[in-house]
Enzyme design. Sequence first.
Site, PDB file in Angstrom:
ATOM      1  N   ARG A   1       9.644  -5.067 -10.092  1.00  0.00           N
ATOM      2  CA  ARG A   1      10.783  -5.021  -9.172  1.00  0.00           C
ATOM      3  C   ARG A   1      11.466  -6.383  -9.076  1.00  0.00           C
ATOM      4  NH1 ARG A   1       9.802  -0.575  -4.389  1.00  0.00           N
ATOM      5  NH2 ARG A   1       8.978   1.059  -5.749  1.00  0.00           N
TER       6      ARG A   1
ATOM      7  N   ARG B   1      10.206   2.610 -10.116  1.00  0.00           N
ATOM      8  CA  ARG B   1       8.995   3.351  -9.754  1.00  0.00           C
ATOM      9  C   ARG B   1       8.323   3.848 -11.027  1.00  0.00           C
ATOM     10  NH1 ARG B   1       7.748   4.973  -4.717  1.00  0.00           N
ATOM     11  NH2 ARG B   1       9.903   4.643  -4.038  1.00  0.00           N
TER      12      ARG B   1
ATOM     13  N   SER C   1       4.919  -5.613   0.389  1.00  0.00           N
ATOM     14  CA  SER C   1       4.424  -5.054   1.642  1.00  0.00           C
ATOM     15  C   SER C   1       3.161  -5.821   2.003  1.00  0.00           C
ATOM     16  CB  SER C   1       4.134  -3.560   1.472  1.00  0.00           C
ATOM     17  OG  SER C   1       3.876  -2.942   2.714  1.00  0.00           O
TER      18      SER C   1
ATOM     19  N   GLU D   1      12.434  -2.373  -1.245  1.00  0.00           N
ATOM     20  CA  GLU D   1      11.119  -2.988  -1.031  1.00  0.00           C
ATOM     21  C   GLU D   1      10.615  -3.678  -2.293  1.00  0.00           C
ATOM     22  OE1 GLU D   1       6.455  -1.810  -0.711  1.00  0.00           O
ATOM     23  OE2 GLU D   1       7.917  -0.247  -0.234  1.00  0.00           O
TER      24      GLU D   1
ATOM     25  N   ARG E   1      -0.287   4.290 -10.860  1.00  0.00           N
ATOM     26  CA  ARG E   1      -0.079   5.251  -9.776  1.00  0.00           C
ATOM     27  C   ARG E   1       0.567   6.512 -10.328  1.00  0.00           C
ATOM     28  NH1 ARG E   1       2.143   1.247  -4.893  1.00  0.00           N
ATOM     29  NH2 ARG E   1       0.389  -0.233  -5.036  1.00  0.00           N
TER      30      ARG E   1
END
Length: 426
Positions: free
Chosen positions: A390, A276, A351, A348, A261
């Site tokens: 994460r 991230r 999801s 987070e 990403r």
Amino acid sequence: MHDIRFIRDHPDQFDAALARRGAAAAAAELIALDERRRALVTELQAGQARRNDASKAIGAAKAKGDHATAEMLMAEVAALKETMPAREAEEKAVSADLDARLSAIPNLPDTDVPDGTDESGNVEQKRWGVPRSFDFTPREHADLGPPLGMDFESGAALSGARFTVLRGQMARLERALGQFMLDRQTAEHGYTEIAPPLLVRDDALFGTGQLPKFAEDLFQTGDGRWLIPTAEVSLTNLVREQILDADRLPLRFTALTPCFRSEAGAAGRDTRGYIRQHQFEKVELVAIAAPEGSESLHQAMVGHAEAMLEALGLPYRRMLLCTGDMGFSARKTYDLEVWLPGQNAYREISSISNCGDFQARRMNARYRPAGEKATRFVHTLNGSGLAVGRTLVAVLENYQQADGSVTLPPVLGPYLGGLERLKADR
């Protein structure tokens, strides 16, 4: 993708649902475009039918020696041949415009999704685990990790910001986490393991909703293909342009893959550490279901992701996302947020979304109910089970010791060859 027939029949309901997502009313404009498209289609069909009839009549007139009628009909056919290409081009342009507008509109939220403009409107539904009490000040992973093999400097030197090299025991821990999750999801929760391509074409990303709206968040190769931002793209598109038998549903797929990403929409966020990254690993969960089974399957998938956190002993909370915080393709989403003591916050880590038939319409993925000739669109669901990087961060922060070492969750023992603790490489 939205059904224009639904919009024609329920314009007020459609606009009201868009308003809940903070989007402008669009029904009137879409219906006007659709009416123009349908008028052009009708005109083209009538013109084609008349041209066919006139062409047949020309032969009959000539056979009777009625040259005047034949010439009149030939002139009419010639006129139709001149005017119809322009109408065909206009119909294609209007259809393309309608499709482009429909494809840029986000999915409509479920009725039980809470209203809200951003993450502050999310609703906490559950907490599991009690955050550990430390007799020292817990450190963030960005400070804790480097002596243990988390090499930010080498990653940046090789590839730039938001890339990291993991060395030795740290690399082994990340590999162990991914394998543990994949094994649990396949053996205990019934997912079929897939090793999918990491490069996909435009239509795959269009199918799951990343294109055309979110191209800037992706990496594209020189030959026009795209690196997957998540295995959701590859796994969901396995049913693209297919008609499935109802007795095959639901299908459950999982994959452990690198994800890529650009993080274009996250400038300035989490620039420090491993939270991230441009490249990271994730265990993805995807399900393809009949509409009547998708809600219960959604709840089950949330439980499958929660089971990973509970097995690792990581405290978390479950959040039902509000209308303003859901992703483009989702109609309902739960986030799982893991406790990070170094940040003194929940962050987070998974999801899980039910997309209804939104992605299926874009992919033309359907099923045939038993005993019926007509087909229907499937429902698609996806989620993280879990984001591996994460999870690594959460293990480091929750299991850290005062001396800078990190004890490891016992459940990972079979994957670590007896390694029970990360210690600084002196």
